[in-house]
Design an enzyme around this catalytic site. Structure first.
Site, PDB file in Angstrom:
ATOM      1  N   PHE A   1      47.203   8.717  25.093  1.00 49.66           N
ATOM      2  CA  PHE A   1      47.067   9.839  26.016  1.00 49.66           C
ATOM      3  C   PHE A   1      45.603  10.026  26.393  1.00 49.66           C
ATOM      4  O   PHE A   1      44.739  10.100  25.507  1.00 49.66           O
ATOM      5  CB  PHE A   1      47.569  11.140  25.380  1.00 49.66           C
ATOM      6  CG  PHE A   1      49.044  11.159  25.089  1.00 49.66           C
ATOM      7  CD1 PHE A   1      49.977  11.212  26.114  1.00 49.66           C
ATOM      8  CD2 PHE A   1      49.497  11.150  23.772  1.00 49.66           C
ATOM      9  CE1 PHE A   1      51.330  11.250  25.845  1.00 49.66           C
ATOM     10  CE2 PHE A   1      50.845  11.189  23.486  1.00 49.66           C
ATOM     11  CZ  PHE A   1      51.780  11.233  24.530  1.00 49.66           C
TER      12      PHE A   1
ATOM     13  N   ASP B   1      42.984  11.858  29.862  1.00 48.85           N
ATOM     14  CA  ASP B   1      43.009  12.635  31.093  1.00 48.85           C
ATOM     15  C   ASP B   1      42.357  11.933  32.259  1.00 48.85           C
ATOM     16  O   ASP B   1      42.289  12.503  33.354  1.00 48.85           O
ATOM     17  CB  ASP B   1      42.322  13.987  30.872  1.00 48.85           C
ATOM     18  CG  ASP B   1      40.816  13.842  30.676  1.00 48.85           C
ATOM     19  OD1 ASP B   1      40.046  14.481  31.424  1.00 48.85           O
ATOM     20  OD2 ASP B   1      40.408  13.089  29.778  1.00 48.85           O
TER      21      ASP B   1
ATOM     22  N   ILE C   1      44.807   9.173  21.114  1.00 48.43           N
ATOM     23  CA  ILE C   1      44.666  10.338  21.990  1.00 48.43           C
ATOM     24  C   ILE C   1      43.187  10.665  22.230  1.00 48.43           C
ATOM     25  O   ILE C   1      42.359  10.527  21.328  1.00 48.43           O
ATOM     26  CB  ILE C   1      45.416  11.540  21.365  1.00 48.43           C
ATOM     27  CG1 ILE C   1      45.483  12.729  22.310  1.00 48.43           C
ATOM     28  CG2 ILE C   1      44.845  11.919  20.011  1.00 48.43           C
ATOM     29  CD1 ILE C   1      46.487  13.781  21.877  1.00 48.43           C
ATOM     30  N   ASP C   2      42.899  11.044  23.445  1.00 51.65           N
ATOM     31  CA  ASP C   2      41.548  11.445  23.826  1.00 51.65           C
ATOM     32  C   ASP C   2      41.284  12.876  23.345  1.00 51.65           C
ATOM     33  O   ASP C   2      42.217  13.608  22.990  1.00 51.65           O
ATOM     34  CB  ASP C   2      41.427  11.349  25.352  1.00 51.65           C
ATOM     35  CG  ASP C   2      40.037  11.681  25.850  1.00 51.65           C
ATOM     36  OD1 ASP C   2      39.055  11.388  25.144  1.00 51.65           O
ATOM     37  OD2 ASP C   2      39.925  12.241  26.957  1.00 51.65           O
ATOM     38  N   GLY C   3      40.016  13.277  23.357  1.00 51.17           N
ATOM     39  CA  GLY C   3      39.661  14.606  22.887  1.00 51.17           C
ATOM     40  C   GLY C   3      39.524  15.630  23.992  1.00 51.17           C
ATOM     41  O   GLY C   3      40.398  16.472  24.195  1.00 51.17           O
TER      42      GLY C   3
END
Length: 317
Positions: A287, A289, A172-174
């Site tokens: 995940f 964005d 997952i991205d931050g």
């Protein structure tokens, strides 16, 4: 020997991770969707009736849902780790094929909601969903606006490695995923000096925790579920894969410490491509964005785009 689970006392049992999935992200409905787009509702319903006994093929979200629900087979029935539901805007008259496909593929999702074109978000909120996976950008966008972690599934990779055990790996991205995009906006709005301004800002704010983004609540639910042990291991492995680096690392680490949240792996890539790292991690889902990361990643691992909503400025408001 099968895996044996060790569980906390009933009083301490955490709530399950509640995951909603759309029918189109779970099964390949491209053919029937094309009929609807070209010929309209009645032709679509006729097509659904004609093929209602034909099992649908799995689509992008299927492997993840299969793996998530497998965790429940390792836990007592009264204390599931995952609670799954299909929430779809398809017409109820086409729902029989979905239910038949669940049985054919032995996927134990007991709850289904077919809204017949009505908005899905109110039902996601009614189910108290922690995560929503969809093929619809609009549905995922509306879910994020409503405060629900949601993502748009990309097509499944053609040659993904098989997962070899029960533990669910989530990469997952931050920024704009776990955290808000407040810091990322400094970089985007700074032009040629964007990176410098971003690094200086994060250095100055290192001891101030980042604000929670759309996936923070979901991670808190997962963190509580890590108290369950299966063969001595946690049910989930959470991996942060972020473009941050340099002076921007400290604030992230201090934020997780302030939140009391343990992340199993963190990769501060400082601009290095994410896809090669993800190929090593082999997550069940990634995940992010930004399409610039999700697009290449989706060729090698299951990936989903998180549609971030920028808060309006005071001037715009």
């Amino acid at each position: 020997m099968g895996a044996e689970a060790v569980h906390p006392s009933p009083a301490a049992q955490p709530a399950p991770l509640r995951v909603a999935v759309s029918a189109r992200s779970l099964f390949n409905l491209d053919e029937s969707h094309a009929v609807f787009e070209k010929e309209g509702l009645e032709a679509y319903l006729s097509h659904a009736r004609t093929h209602q006994e034909d099992p649908l093929q799995p689509d992008a979200a299927f492997p993840l849902m299969k793996a998530l629900l497998n965790l429940n087979s390792l836990a007592p029935p009264q204390t599931p780790i995952v609670d799954a539901v299909i929430v779809s805007s398809i017409h109820p008259r086409s729902g029989l094929r979905i239910i038949n496909s669940l049985a054919h593929h032995d996927l134990p999702i007991k709850r289904t909601t077919f809204t017949g074109g009505a908005p899905t978000v109110p039902y996601l909120k009614a189910y108290d969903v922690d995560l929503f996976l969809s093929k619809s950008v609009e549905d995922a966008q509306q879910a994020v606006i409503a405060g629900i972690a949601a993502a748009v599934m990309y097509s499944a990779p053609k040659q993904a490695s098989l997962f070899d055990d029960f533990q669910i790996r989530i990469a997952i991205d931050g920024d704009a995923v776990i955290f808000t995009d407040a810091s990322e906006r400094i970089y985007k709005e700074g032009g040629e000096n964007g990176l410098r301004d971003f690094l200086e800002h994060e250095h100055l704010m290192a001891r101030h925790p980042l604000e929670e983004g759309p996936f923070a609540k979901m991670l808190r639910v997962i963190a509580a579920l890590q108290s369950v042990r299966i063969n001595g291991r946690k049910p989930f492995r959470i991996v942060l894969v972020t473009a941050r680096g340099g002076n921007s690392r400290e604030r992230v680490l201090r934020t997780f410490e302030a939140w009391g949240m343990e992340i199993d792996e963190i990769h501060f890539l400082s601009g290095f491509k994410k896809a090669p790292i993800l190929q090593v991690i082999r997550p069940h889902i990634f995940f992010d964005d930004q399409d610039v990361h999700v697009g290449p990643a989706s060729l090698i691992v299951p990936s989903a785009l998180v549609p971030w909503i920028e808060k309006p400025t005071e001037e715009a408001a």
